[in-house]
Design a protein around this motif. Structure first.
Motif, PDB file in Angstrom:
ATOM      1  N   LEU A   1       0.910  -1.042   0.109  1.00  0.00           N
ATOM      2  CA  LEU A   1      -0.102   0.024  -0.043  1.00  0.00           C
ATOM      3  C   LEU A   1       0.869   1.274   0.106  1.00  0.00           C
ATOM      4  O   LEU A   1       1.807   1.323   0.901  1.00  0.00           O
ATOM      5  N   VAL A   2       0.728   1.980  -1.143  1.00  0.00           N
ATOM      6  CA  VAL A   2       1.321   3.266  -0.981  1.00  0.00           C
ATOM      7  C   VAL A   2       0.625   4.403  -0.609  1.00  0.00           C
ATOM      8  O   VAL A   2      -0.371   4.699  -1.431  1.00  0.00           O
TER       9      VAL A   2
ATOM     10  N   ALA B   1      -6.465   8.264   9.775  1.00  0.00           N
ATOM     11  CA  ALA B   1      -7.187   7.923   8.330  1.00  0.00           C
ATOM     12  C   ALA B   1      -6.300   6.662   7.804  1.00  0.00           C
ATOM     13  O   ALA B   1      -6.659   6.065   7.186  1.00  0.00           O
ATOM     14  N   ILE B   2      -4.801   7.039   7.781  1.00  0.00           N
ATOM     15  CA  ILE B   2      -3.989   6.004   7.386  1.00  0.00           C
ATOM     16  C   ILE B   2      -4.201   4.574   7.992  1.00  0.00           C
ATOM     17  O   ILE B   2      -4.491   3.546   7.215  1.00  0.00           O
ATOM     18  N   ARG B   3      -4.031   4.714   9.211  1.00  0.00           N
ATOM     19  CA  ARG B   3      -4.446   3.378   9.993  1.00  0.00           C
ATOM     20  C   ARG B   3      -5.664   2.779   9.492  1.00  0.00           C
ATOM     21  O   ARG B   3      -5.811   1.433   9.411  1.00  0.00           O
TER      22      ARG B   3
ATOM     23  N   ALA C   1      -5.254   1.214   6.010  1.00  0.00           N
ATOM     24  CA  ALA C   1      -4.223   0.026   6.025  1.00  0.00           C
ATOM     25  C   ALA C   1      -4.822  -1.173   6.741  1.00  0.00           C
ATOM     26  O   ALA C   1      -4.801  -2.396   6.237  1.00  0.00           O
ATOM     27  N   ARG C   2      -5.658  -0.851   7.828  1.00  0.00           N
ATOM     28  CA  ARG C   2      -6.398  -1.930   8.474  1.00  0.00           C
ATOM     29  C   ARG C   2      -7.442  -2.842   7.665  1.00  0.00           C
ATOM     30  O   ARG C   2      -7.606  -3.925   7.496  1.00  0.00           O
TER      31      ARG C   2
ATOM     32  N   LEU D   1       3.857  -0.955   3.981  1.00  0.00           N
ATOM     33  CA  LEU D   1       3.202   0.201   3.834  1.00  0.00           C
ATOM     34  C   LEU D   1       4.177   1.327   3.533  1.00  0.00           C
ATOM     35  O   LEU D   1       5.238   1.247   4.112  1.00  0.00           O
ATOM     36  N   MET D   2       3.811   2.198   2.771  1.00  0.00           N
ATOM     37  CA  MET D   2       4.723   3.187   2.479  1.00  0.00           C
ATOM     38  C   MET D   2       4.104   4.537   2.730  1.00  0.00           C
ATOM     39  O   MET D   2       3.104   4.648   2.227  1.00  0.00           O
TER      40      MET D   2
END
Length: 461
Positions: A232-233, A297-299, A302-303, A314-315
């Motif tokens: 995931l970028v 929000a990124i978490r 990603a989850r 993850l980047m």
């Protein structure tokens, strides 16, 4: 807001804390206080009394009605702290159910926040905001409840209990049952850092234009395309189309400038574009280019990806552009909190997180112009949180730099000694390749040199 709260649970847990303190059970007090915060209490008087208890303990003062009254005289309602504390201590029937009271307070705190999220979403819908924006905001806020629901679950354990896990992992590796190690796709870089480790925060830093984004994207692309992993970028700087064009150029060995001149492309270039596009289509390489995302929000994204498809790497490009959801007094402290949150995210997801960062101008004043970890911009917390700090050093004024030679400097490594390696920059293809001495490797040699791809056999669960 609807008054969903349990006054008897809030008063019971506060009374139990003070009664345990009077009985000299400091461990029992610590167990309860460690699970709660003043924000978990609905009634302002209870929240203020809890803060006074925490202040007493921080100052090493015994907790009782008199000491609490000396810390804070009055409650928000105007009632005296000492009088209220005496009442709660007297009325609590027993300390035996103190942990149950604490759990109820925490549960009702979470419930109130869930209700509040729904009310905010309803208000935003009335205002006419786009449904996608409302859902994203609610999803991000819900992700923060993970911390509330998980409170109290952490705890110590004997190292002896971990030994079987370690030995089983070693046995799996010995008998080729272990999942393949994540490779960067660059032979000398793999030798330098060992491999990309789970739960690690890998900081890739450099000056603007040094190639840090190119390197991190190439690593994610290698994991997803060559290794059949899931990447995931999260790009807060480049858009999804620019990232995809770079990926096609890197994968197919097509000049980026030629891809902007579509009418001038020859048949061979179109063939390469088609082949590269097919490889990327078949891979699990995911993108997010929404600007201003917070770590929450990124978490959440990603989850969600990990739950639906899995996740191997993850980047985040880059830490300075991640929005802060805290009221930090300055930018350095805000970035520091973001850095720590990303480190915690790596541990939570159990994947390596590549965090890109900018460097200040200090390297330009040095004779060799080489960067150091201390040159990281915005916050020194980034260096402290990182498991690896990889600095991309490309000096375009030197003869080697003009030939595309780039030095990757490992300036901090928790499980790898510091050192450096050379890679060959092929900026026209938006990629780095293995360094081959004085000569420039051909495209065919580049592809043949990607020996670590064979280590990936199927997707990781």
């Amino acid at each position: 807001m609807i008054d969903y709260w349990k006054p008897e649970a809030e008063q019971g847990v506060l009374g139990a804390i003070m009664k345990l303190a009077l009985e000299g059970d400091d461990g029992g007090v610590e167990d309860i206080v460690g699970q709660l915060s003043s924000g978990d209490f609905y009634h302002p008087d209870n929240a203020a009394l809890f803060d006074a208890i925490v202040d007493c303990r921080a100052q090493g003062i015994p907790v009782d009605a008199v000491t609490l009254g000396s810390i804070q005289r009055d409650l928000p309602s105007g009632e005296r702290v000492m009088v209220y504390a005496v009442t709660l201590t007297r009325d609590v029937p027993s300390t035996a159910n103190a942990m149950t009271y604490a759990r109820h307070v925490k549960d009702w705190s979470v419930l109130r926040q869930v209700i509040n999220i729904g009310q905010q979403a309803a208000a935003q819908a009335v205002e006419g905001l786009p449904a996608s924006s409302i859902i994203e905001a609610a999803h991000s806020t819900m992700a923060d409840l993970r911390d509330l629901q998980g409170a109290g679950k952490a705890g110590y354990k004997r190292m002896a209990d971990v030994i079987p896990v370690v030995l089983n992992t070693m046995d799996d590796t010995l008998n080729d049952r272990a999942p393949p190690k994540l490779s960067t796709g660059l032979v000398d870089l793999d030798k330098l850092i060992g491999h990309l480790r789970q739960k690690s925060m890998v900081v890739i830093a450099g000056r603007p234009g040094s190639g840090k984004t190119m390197l991190a994207l190439q690593i994610c692309q290698h994991v997803a395309v060559r290794g059949r992993g899931i990447a995931l970028v999260v790009s807060l700087e480049m858009g999804e189309e620019e990232l995809t064009v770079r990926a096609i150029a890197s994968q197919g060995g097509i000049d980026l400038r030629r891809m902007e001149e579509v009418k001038c492309l020859d048949d061979d270039e179109w063939t390469r574009i088609g082949a590269a596009s097919s490889q990327i289509k078949e891979s699990d390489l995911f993108l997010i280019d929404t600007p201003g995302l917070t770590v929450a929000a990124i978490r959440a994204e990603a989850r969600r990806l990990q739950r639906n498809h899995g996740l191997d790497v993850l980047m985040v490009d880059y830490v300075g552009l991640v929005a802060s959801d805290s009221k930090a007094p300055n930018r350095a402290e805000a970035v520091g909190k973001i850095s720590t949150a990303l480190k915690n995210l790596a541990k939570e997801l159990s994947v390596p997180v590549l965090v890109l960062a900018q460097l200040n101008r200090n390297p330009a004043s040095r004779p060799d112009k080489k960067p150091r970890s201390s040159d990281l911009r915005d916050s020194g917390q980034i260096e402290q949180d990182a498991d690896l700090v990889l600095l991309v050093h490309h000096d375009p004024e030197s003869e080697a730099g003009q030939q595309g030679v780039t030095e990757l400097i490992l300036d901090k490594g928790r499980q790898a000694p510091t050192g450096s390696c050379l890679v060959q920059r092929q900026g026209q293809y938006a990629r780095f390749v293995n360094f081959a001495g004085d000569r420039m490797p051909s495209n065919e040699e580049v592809e043949m040199g990607r020996t670590f791809a064979s280590k990936f056999k199927g997707k990781r669960s």
